[in-house]
Scaffold this motif. Sequence first.
Motif, mmCIF file in Angstrom:
data_model
loop_
_atom_site.group_PDB
_atom_site.id
_atom_site.type_symbol
_atom_site.label_atom_id
_atom_site.label_comp_id
_atom_site.label_asym_id
_atom_site.label_seq_id
_atom_site.Cartn_x
_atom_site.Cartn_y
_atom_site.Cartn_z
ATOM 1 N N GLU A 94 2.127 4.855 1.618
ATOM 2 C CA GLU A 94 2.324 5.200 3.024
ATOM 3 C C GLU A 94 1.165 6.014 3.594
ATOM 4 O O GLU A 94 0.896 5.972 4.795
ATOM 5 N N ASN A 95 0.464 6.742 2.737
ATOM 6 C CA ASN A 95 -0.573 7.661 3.189
ATOM 7 C C ASN A 95 -1.861 6.916 3.530
ATOM 8 O O ASN A 95 -2.643 6.566 2.643
ATOM 9 N N LYS A 96 -2.094 6.687 4.820
ATOM 10 C CA LYS A 96 -3.290 5.984 5.291
ATOM 11 C C LYS A 96 -4.375 7.003 5.606
ATOM 12 O O LYS A 96 -4.135 7.983 6.321
ATOM 13 N N TYR A 150 0.855 -1.178 0.000
ATOM 14 C CA TYR A 150 0.000 0.000 0.000
ATOM 15 C C TYR A 150 0.897 1.236 0.000
ATOM 16 O O TYR A 150 2.054 1.166 0.428
ATOM 17 N N SER A 197 -10.393 1.957 6.674
ATOM 18 C CA SER A 197 -9.312 2.819 6.178
ATOM 19 C C SER A 197 -8.951 2.421 4.765
ATOM 20 O O SER A 197 -9.334 1.353 4.283
ATOM 21 N N ARG A 198 -8.230 3.295 4.102
ATOM 22 C CA ARG A 198 -7.711 3.036 2.762
ATOM 23 C C ARG A 198 -6.421 3.829 2.612
ATOM 24 O O ARG A 198 -6.123 4.714 3.432
ATOM 25 N N TYR A 199 -5.648 3.522 1.564
ATOM 26 C CA TYR A 199 -4.362 4.187 1.343
ATOM 27 C C TYR A 199 -4.375 4.867 -0.019
ATOM 28 O O TYR A 199 -4.828 4.285 -1.006
ATOM 29 N N GLU A 231 -8.917 -2.954 6.139
ATOM 30 C CA GLU A 231 -7.699 -2.142 6.141
ATOM 31 C C GLU A 231 -7.524 -1.303 4.887
ATOM 32 O O GLU A 231 -7.212 -0.112 4.969
ATOM 33 N N GLY A 232 -7.725 -1.889 3.703
ATOM 34 C CA GLY A 232 -7.342 -1.199 2.465
ATOM 35 C C GLY A 232 -8.471 -0.779 1.558
ATOM 36 O O GLY A 232 -8.237 -0.089 0.566
ATOM 37 N N THR A 280 -8.080 7.274 7.241
ATOM 38 C CA THR A 280 -9.087 6.582 8.037
ATOM 39 C C THR A 280 -10.463 7.210 7.828
ATOM 40 O O THR A 280 -10.587 8.306 7.269
ATOM 41 N N GLY A 303 -9.279 2.475 -2.587
ATOM 42 C CA GLY A 303 -7.912 2.681 -2.131
ATOM 43 C C GLY A 303 -6.930 2.270 -3.206
ATOM 44 O O GLY A 303 -7.291 1.631 -4.192
#
Length: 334
Positions: free
Chosen positions: A14-16, A12, A42-44, A286-287, A18, A158
């Motif tokens: 680095e920029n997460k 992914y 969350s997503r990136y 998560e993604g 939420t 994401g």
Amino acid sequence: MGVTIKAIEYVYPENKVTNEDLGKIFPDYDFAQFESKVGIFSRYWVGENETAFDLAKKACEKLLQNHDKDTVDYLIYCTQSPEYFLPTTACMLQNELGLPKTAGAFDYNLGCSGYTYGLSLAKGLINSGQAKNILLVTAETYSKYMHPGDRSNRAIFGDAATASLVSFSEEEHFGDFLFGTDGAGYDKLIVKNGASRFPFDPKAEEITYGTNNTYTDNNLYMNGPDVFNFTNTVIPAFTRELLVKNGIANEDVQQFIFHQANAFMLNFMRKSLKIAPENFYIDLKEGGNTVSCTIPIALKDYSQNINEAQKIMLVGFGVGLSWSGGLITIKNKL
């Protein structure tokens, strides 16, 4: 000649981002209900100067830490976020990774059905004796296409990249694959401007759709209700066809891994197919929806708990409208 998936890696950005982050931008939206219904927390998203190619390179380098790059004789790259209109991004990736110059390399433009299409292409190349070790790459950065005011798509999509090593095996681990296309629905998920038919329009007007979502024809547009109806009309019947094609009963498949679109849609189809929750993998938290990357990410994550042979049904569906799927067997962690 047989085919197997030897390894999968994914990355992914680095920029997460939420749901709490999005809630500050869209304070009138109930993200707690969104989490419960859609299953994404969350997503990136890539940075301004980061591309799908950058992610693809990282995913491949991660995989090639444990596999000899000199044995790779084919590179297949699935993306709707190419580095250029031309040349082929796969050619650039071959050079960056230092793969043999004798290797084949090409891109193909598919979205959520892309990974299962790629596995079938790899199977055909290996079974026909044209290749032995194929690097199958998916990479997508839909974040670059989304309008800042499009809350629906920003909540769902994401960015990510995956790399799979699909190789020759003395034993066959791949079953049969099937496909489907309904190009009449091409405009249900589309970036209208920026290619040959309609050029990018710097003065494109803003359009409101759904519940206070904003986009322009330069941006990603998704007709959510129509995509949902297509999925729930076509994919359960298609999955039953896959079972028949592979001569296997529903209860003999250890895990069904569908494109991770959203949890509500997935559970709707699971119930229609009468699949137990423990045999239907959902991996969105998560993604989010990473388009062609969702199935290999879910397959990698699921495989971490495998210690015996399992039959896995993979089904991808979405933009195009396009769908495909197949049966594979995995025996250990990928």
